[in-house]
Design an enzyme around this catalytic site. Structure first.
Site, mmCIF file in Angstrom:
data_model
loop_
_atom_site.group_PDB
_atom_site.id
_atom_site.type_symbol
_atom_site.label_atom_id
_atom_site.label_comp_id
_atom_site.label_asym_id
_atom_site.label_seq_id
_atom_site.Cartn_x
_atom_site.Cartn_y
_atom_site.Cartn_z
ATOM 1 N N HIS A 108 3.864 8.612 12.647
ATOM 2 C CA HIS A 108 2.825 8.085 13.132
ATOM 3 C C HIS A 108 3.969 6.784 13.507
ATOM 4 O O HIS A 108 5.118 6.831 13.116
ATOM 5 C CB HIS A 108 2.088 6.699 11.498
ATOM 6 C CG HIS A 108 2.889 6.829 10.560
ATOM 7 N ND1 HIS A 108 3.649 7.410 9.870
ATOM 8 C CD2 HIS A 108 3.054 5.583 10.276
ATOM 9 C CE1 HIS A 108 3.833 6.534 8.831
ATOM 10 N NE2 HIS A 108 3.466 5.679 9.052
ATOM 11 N N HIS A 153 1.290 -1.096 0.103
ATOM 12 C CA HIS A 153 -0.143 -0.365 -0.026
ATOM 13 C C HIS A 153 0.993 0.706 -0.003
ATOM 14 O O HIS A 153 0.195 2.299 -0.559
ATOM 15 C CB HIS A 153 -0.664 -0.082 1.018
ATOM 16 C CG HIS A 153 -0.197 0.576 2.762
ATOM 17 N ND1 HIS A 153 0.272 -0.871 3.361
ATOM 18 C CD2 HIS A 153 -0.148 1.340 3.411
ATOM 19 C CE1 HIS A 153 0.554 -0.421 3.827
ATOM 20 N NE2 HIS A 153 0.508 0.742 4.410
#
Length: 278
Positions: free
Chosen positions: A172, A108
């Site tokens: 993140h 992804h």
């Protein structure tokens, strides 16, 4: 033209959040359609799927397909293999020790943004360049900026309308990227992320994200290049993916202002999209 965008596998199936980011991405997608790229050079990361034990610093991809993780597609990319080979040769001549990969499964980190921008992995010619953003030692930001400039120097000899894309970041800290985690099944990855969702959401660092975006928007790559691994790690292990943004910005040779930014706890990521016409 340059486009930099965050990705998150948790976007799949969650259309109720991240509306600021989604609206910004919609605007950029329309800009890309009007620009009509003849070649897309795509700087992206790997999340220890294509590369596990051995992780090259830089990989030029001659052929690839979607890995199919987290709802992303598995179709083949339309990679112009002749351009990939000539780019790898040019980078070696410029003293970049690059790996060259065939039939690489891109997860992804490439597939999500590519599908969002172009509709499919085969819609436009895409030349993927994988930058190691996960397995130390990592290439420094100054090095990836030089990489971007070297890529652009070669692409200019091709003489086509090029779009530079970066996917990754911003702040993140997914538990699946922890140094002790290398080879996981997709089910194990999913469970690890879902069980650590609350803790990972707390690692979003809007102040760090906004400073990075401000420097990118002013074109101050020299100041960005002075950031070391520790400066980046404060925004989470996933923040190292901003290497792809620095490479794309350097390739474009222009400041890349922010189109949209918002922290999205549900996606455990500071989500941004930035874009510029060179």
């Amino acid at each position: 033209m340059v486009v930099c965008a965050s990705h998150s596998p948790l976007m799949h199936g969650r259309s109720d959040v991240g509306q600021v980011f989604r609206a910004g991405l919609d605007r950029v997608r329309e800009d890309v359609r009007r620009f009509g790229p003849e070649l897309v050079v795509f700087f992206g990361p790997d999340h220890r799927r294509a590369f596990t034990d051995t992780v090259p610093a830089i990989t030029v991809v001659e052929s690839a397909h979607g890995y199919g993780d987290w709802g992303t597609v598995e179709e083949a990319y339309r990679v112009p293999s002749d351009h990939a080979r000539s780019l790898a040769t040019a980078l070696m001549a410029a003293r970049f020790d690059v790996a060259v990969a065939n039939r690489l499964p891109l997860d992804h980190g490439f597939g999500q943004t590519a599908t969002q921008l172009f509709g499919s992995l085969s819609a436009v010619p895409i030349l993927p360049v994988v930058i190691n953003c996960v397995a130390r030692p990592l290439p420094g930001l100054a090095r990836v900026a030089d990489l971007g400039r070297a890529v652009d120097a070669h692409v200019r000899t091709i003489g086509c309308r090029v779009l530079y894309v970066a996917s990754g970041g911003l702040s993140h800290a997914p538990p699946s990227l922890a140094p002790t985690v290398q080879t996981l099944s997709e089910e194990q990855r999913r469970r690890l992320i879902e069980t650590g969702l609350a803790a990972a959401a707390e690692r979003i660092a809007p102040d760090w994200d906004e400073r990075f975006l401000r420097l990118l928007g002013t074109g101050d790559l020299d100041q960005l290049a002075r950031m070391d691994d520790d400066d980046i790690e404060v925004a989470g292990n996933g923040a190292h993916e901003v290497r792809t943004w620095v490479a794309a910005a350097a390739a474009g040779g222009v400041p890349v202002p922010t189109v949209a930014y918002e922290p999205v706890p549900e996606w455990i990521t500071g989500m941004a999209v930035a874009s510029a016409h060179g």
